[in-house]
Design a protein around this motif. Structure first.
Motif, short mmCIF file in Angstrom:
data_model
loop_
_atom_site.label_atom_id
_atom_site.label_comp_id
_atom_site.label_asym_id
_atom_site.label_seq_id
_atom_site.Cartn_x
_atom_site.Cartn_y
_atom_site.Cartn_z
N ALA A 671 0.71 -1.28 -0.02
CA ALA A 671 -0.04 0.10 0.11
C ALA A 671 0.74 1.26 0.07
CB ALA A 671 -1.00 0.06 1.32
N MET A 672 2.19 1.16 0.38
CA MET A 672 3.09 2.32 0.44
C MET A 672 3.12 2.97 -0.98
SD MET A 672 4.62 4.18 2.62
CE MET A 672 5.12 3.21 4.09
N ALA A 673 3.34 2.33 -1.70
CA ALA A 673 3.52 2.87 -3.25
C ALA A 673 2.39 3.56 -3.70
CB ALA A 673 4.01 1.94 -4.29
N GLN A 674 1.12 3.09 -3.24
CA GLN A 674 -0.29 3.71 -3.75
C GLN A 674 -1.04 4.74 -2.66
OE1 GLN A 674 -2.60 1.09 -6.36
NE2 GLN A 674 -1.24 -0.74 -5.49
N LEU A 675 -0.08 5.00 -1.80
CA LEU A 675 -0.95 5.61 -0.60
C LEU A 675 -1.47 6.68 -1.04
CD1 LEU A 675 -1.29 4.93 2.33
CD2 LEU A 675 0.89 6.24 2.83
N PHE A 676 -0.77 7.82 -1.75
CA PHE A 676 -1.28 9.11 -2.36
C PHE A 676 -2.23 9.03 -3.65
CE2 PHE A 676 2.17 9.70 0.67
CZ PHE A 676 1.46 10.48 1.50
N GLY A 688 -10.83 7.33 -0.66
CA GLY A 688 -9.66 7.09 -1.39
C GLY A 688 -8.93 8.56 -2.05
N LEU A 689 -9.75 9.75 -1.36
CA LEU A 689 -9.24 11.06 -1.84
C LEU A 689 -8.55 11.97 -0.75
CD1 LEU A 689 -12.35 12.28 -3.81
CD2 LEU A 689 -10.30 11.55 -4.91
N GLY A 690 -8.65 11.57 0.54
CA GLY A 690 -7.92 12.47 1.28
C GLY A 690 -6.68 12.65 1.44
N LEU A 691 -5.97 11.52 0.99
CA LEU A 691 -4.20 11.89 1.06
C LEU A 691 -4.04 12.21 -0.20
CD1 LEU A 691 -3.09 8.52 3.02
CD2 LEU A 691 -3.10 10.79 3.73
N SER A 692 -4.41 12.14 -1.24
CA SER A 692 -4.35 12.53 -2.48
C SER A 692 -4.43 14.30 -2.31
CB SER A 692 -5.30 12.06 -3.47
OG SER A 692 -5.05 12.51 -4.75
N ILE A 693 -5.55 14.54 -1.85
CA ILE A 693 -5.79 16.00 -1.85
C ILE A 693 -4.73 16.45 -0.85
CG2 ILE A 693 -7.65 17.81 -0.99
CD1 ILE A 693 -9.88 15.82 -2.01
N LEU A 705 4.63 15.91 1.30
CA LEU A 705 4.09 15.17 2.28
C LEU A 705 4.38 13.87 1.59
CD1 LEU A 705 2.09 14.90 4.24
CD2 LEU A 705 0.19 14.62 2.74
N TRP A 706 4.81 13.13 2.71
CA TRP A 706 5.26 11.72 2.57
C TRP A 706 5.08 10.71 4.04
CZ3 TRP A 706 8.71 15.61 3.85
CH2 TRP A 706 9.58 15.18 4.86
N ALA A 707 4.99 9.40 3.96
CA ALA A 707 5.18 8.63 5.07
C ALA A 707 6.03 7.67 5.16
CB ALA A 707 3.49 7.90 4.68
N GLU A 708 6.13 7.30 6.44
CA GLU A 708 7.23 6.17 6.79
C GLU A 708 6.69 5.37 7.94
OE1 GLU A 708 10.74 8.19 7.61
OE2 GLU A 708 11.25 9.04 5.63
N ASN A 709 7.06 4.14 7.98
CA ASN A 709 6.67 3.25 9.08
C ASN A 709 7.61 3.50 9.82
OD1 ASN A 709 4.38 1.82 7.96
ND2 ASN A 709 5.73 0.42 6.78
N ASN A 710 7.31 3.56 11.30
CA ASN A 710 8.28 3.56 12.46
C ASN A 710 8.95 2.39 12.65
OD1 ASN A 710 6.93 6.31 12.88
ND2 ASN A 710 5.39 5.06 14.26
N ALA A 711 9.90 2.66 13.51
CA ALA A 711 10.71 1.55 14.00
C ALA A 711 10.10 0.47 14.69
CB ALA A 711 12.09 1.93 14.64
#
Length: 728
Positions: A671-676, A688-693, A705-711
């Motif tokens: 899901a990480m690659a398509q998250l936005f 499915g529009l919130g993160l894209s907007i 704006l980007w996302a990363e999984n925590n340790a």
């Protein structure tokens, strides 16, 4: 300026003149060097000749001294005769005649101390003899007691010019007479003859009075003649010297002389100046003849070769004109290999130029077709004259009449008033930086419609770096701009719909938040009524209750205002937004909703007074979306009292960094690659529009704006925004 240059070139000397100058410049310096070498050689030879002549003159002087000395020695030997001691002058006369045969003299005489002639071999003994009238030699011998040599004088017996050499005769320790030998110039002629001087040279022997006693030429004419006064004075001042003078017969000579220290007589040798310089003049004549000959031959060759070069160059003039006029080249055979090579090069250049012109015409036709097909308007502005050239397609694009002469002011008036200053600034910057530029602007057509124009151009400079031309193309981008505006409007609509969807999710929390002030208002209103019914009414309590009602009403109004701003459809302009204040407002807005989800919101505000230029409502929308997503992620995990950390801090390169960290299940790698990506969601009821907007909003503000999984558990969303530029 070009005409003036051609005029100057027309007055330039031709090839023949330049080759002649080359010959002169080559031969004349060599001739000058030859003259210098000849003169230097002549000076060296002259010095050597004069030095040799000095040696010869010294030799003549030495020979003259030997001549005198030998006679004096013979006289001294004869003067020891016993006959003189006893007074036998008759016997001595006979003895003297015998001795005269071995001496270089004409006669031997005895002279008394009073100047009387006591005896002479020129007269028989006993014959009366005259008394000498002048006796300078006798006086010198009596004064010095030494032998001596007289100057020239006329002999009393011979009547000719003679000179004598005398020695003192002593008796009883005193000089009683002198024994003399007389001689004529013939005796001295041998001294000059044996030196072997060149025939044309002049040599002479002179006495102490400067009278000629012997001479190599015409002695009969110049015997006893006084030498020139200047030379006589020179003889008196110097024992040896060399000087230019004239002989008694008027010949200019270079005179070298030497004076005997014992007799006072001098030897003089004169080298005729004509003979001395004839070698120099002969060499110079040969050099001049050779120089003139070399110049004649060189100039003749230069004239001939120059004519051949000139004719070869002239033969290439017409082909060069034909090359410029695209005519056929006809080059005849030329005199020189280089000229023929140049002719061959002109022929090839003509062929290449013809091919290049054909290729250029084809390229221009293709470019014209491409520009016409793309409706590109081409324009060129001459920065020196200010003239503006435009293509037909450009005139159509800007709605100018084909016959109308368009200037830069006409072009500027066609640009929309709101865009005119920006276009002028971009053109001015291009002229300053000499860089390519691109811009977009609107134009107002004569019918009142607007048209969007895209323009690109660059500045062309001359060799000195001065801007000369501004060249560019313009094209219609109205369709693209309308599409972009439509897309932007749709994006705004979608963003607004997303905010409305958020309102649905926040309705319960907002209702609970509004219920508190409304309940308080109702309770206070009921209490106020009770206080008013009392007799007398307790107005002091009513006043306090009314103040509480106003406070709770304002509280409810603020809640409603925040909601209204969040879901308002109107567009807002960027304004300074304090990041930590924004975070606090969003936390207050979501307080009840987070409580309902069992989520604890922790704030770590490290941005201090960080300010960004942004649309405040849109940034609120991003943070609310990220916090609600964090709540949903932890709700899916089913963990009570979950913690969400909202942090603000300064980022690199003048940015501020906001992060929302949850302790949920994290983001699956797939899901990480398509998250936005629009319409991609992991929620059962999500759009499915919130993160894209949210990402579009971040990019519209120049951020990311980007996302990363925590340790550990959960994930973190990061929002980076540029800080507001400092005031100048």
């Amino acid at each position: 300026m070009r005409l003036a240059m051609h005029a100057d070139l027309s007055n330039a000397p031709g090839v023949r003149v330049r080759l002649a100058a080359l010959v002169l410049g080559s031969v004349l310096p060599l001739a000058a060097i030859g003259v210098f070498l000849i003169e230097n050689l002549y000076a060296t030879e002259r010095r050597q000749l004069i030095d040799d002549t000095r040696a010869r003159v010294r030799a003549i002087t030495a020979a003259l001294d030997r001549e005198f000395d030998s006679t004096i020695v013979a006289l001294q030997a004869l003067g020891t005769s016993r006959m003189l001691e006893v007074g036998d002058l008759a016997g001595f006369h006979t003895r003297a005649h015998s001795a005269l045969a071995n001496m270089r003299a004409d006669s031997i005489v005895l002279v008394g101390t009073d100047g009387a002639l006591l005896m002479s071999t020129r007269r028989p003994f006993g014959q009366a003899l005259p008394k000498l009238r002048s006796t300078p030699l006798l006086r010198r011998i009596l004064a010095s007691g030494q032998p001596g040599v007289s100057d020239l004088f006329i002999g009393p017996l011979s009547g000719d010019y003679i000179y004598s050499m005398g020695v003192p005769i002593r008796q009883g320790g005193s000089i009683v007479m002198t024994l003399n030998a007389t001689a004529t110039h013939a005796q001295l002629a041998q001294v000059l003859k044996v030196q072997g001087l060149p025939v044309n040279w002049r040599a002479a022997l002179v006495d102490r009075n400067g009278l000629v006693a012997a001479r190599s030429h015409a002695i009969e004419k110049f015997l006893a003649k006084e030498i020139p006064p200047a030379l006589k004075a020179r003889l008196a001042a110097h024992s040896e010297d060399a000087v230019e003078s004239r002989t008694l017969d008027g010949i200019r000579v270079y005179t070298v002389f030497s004076r005997s220290a014992s007799s006072g007589w001098s030897a003089i040798v004169g080298i005729p100046l004509d003979e001395l310089t004839q070698g120099l003049y002969r060499s110079l004549r040969w050099l001049i003849a050779a120089t003139v000959g070399a110049l004649g031959i060189g100039l003749a060759l230069a004239w001939r070769i120059g004519g051949q070069i000139a004719s070869s160059v002239q033969a290439l003039v017409e082909p060069a004109h034909a090359l410029g006029q695209q005519a056929r080249l006809a080059i005849p055979p030329l005199y020189f290999r280089e000229a023929n090579a140049l002719g061959t090069a002109l022929t090839r250049a003509g062929q290449d130029l013809h091919g290049a012109r054909a290729a250029r015409r084809e390229s221009e036709e293709r470019l014209a077709l491409a520009a016409s097909a793309a409706r590109l308007g081409i324009w060129v502005r001459d920065l020196d004259s200010g003239a503006l050239w435009t293509s037909p397609d450009w005139r159509v694009l800007f709605a100018f009449d084909p016959a109308h002469e368009v200037g830069i002011d006409d072009f500027m008036r066609r640009i929309h008033a709101d865009d005119r200053a920006g276009v002028q600034a971009i053109l001015a910057q291009a002229l300053t930086t000499r860089q390519r530029y691109e811009t977009e602007y609107r134009i107002e057509l004569p019918d009142g419609n607007l048209r969007w124009i895209g323009s690109q151009g660059n500045v062309e400079t001359d060799a000195s770096g001065k801007a000369r031309l501004l060249r560019g193309v313009s094209f219609d981008i109205s369709t693209r701009r309308r599409s972009e505006l439509d897309i932007e409007q749709m994006r705004k609509e979608v963003t607004h719909l997303a905010r409305v969807a958020l309102m649905g999710e926040l309705t319960g929390a907002m209702a609970h938040e509004l219920n508190q002030p409304l309940t308080s208002i109702l309770s206070n209103a009921q209490a106020a009524l009770r206080y008013l019914r009392q007799q007398p009414p307790r107005l002091d309590q009513v006043h306090a209750i009314l103040a509480d009602i106003v406070s709770e009403d304002e509280r409810a109004g603020q809640i409603i205002e925040r909601l209204r701003r969040l879901f308002d459809k109107r567009e807002t302009l960027p304004q300074p937004v304090a990041i930590d204040t924004l975070v606090a407002e969003v936390a207050h807005l979501l307080r009840n909703d987070l409580i309902n989800h069992g989520v604890i919101l922790a704030l770590d505000l490290g941005a201090g007074a960080a300010v960004v230029d942004a649309d405040k409502v849109q940034l609120q929308q991003v943070l609310i979306n990220l916090l609600i997503n964090a709540c949903d992620a932890m709700a899916e995990r089913g963990k009570d009292d979950s913690l969400v950390l909202l942090r603000s801090a300064f980022g690199p390169e003048r940015t501020v960094l906001l992060s929302v960290c949850d302790s949920g299940a994290g983001i699956a790698p797939a899901a990480m690659a398509q998250l936005f990506t629009p319409f991609f969601t992991t929620k059962a009821s999500g759009m499915g529009l919130g993160l894209s907007i949210c990402r579009n909003i971040a990019q519209a503000h120049g951020g990311r704006l980007w996302a990363e999984n925590n340790a550990g558990p959960g994930a973190t969303f990061y929002l980076s925004l540029p800080l507001r530029a400092p005031l100048p």
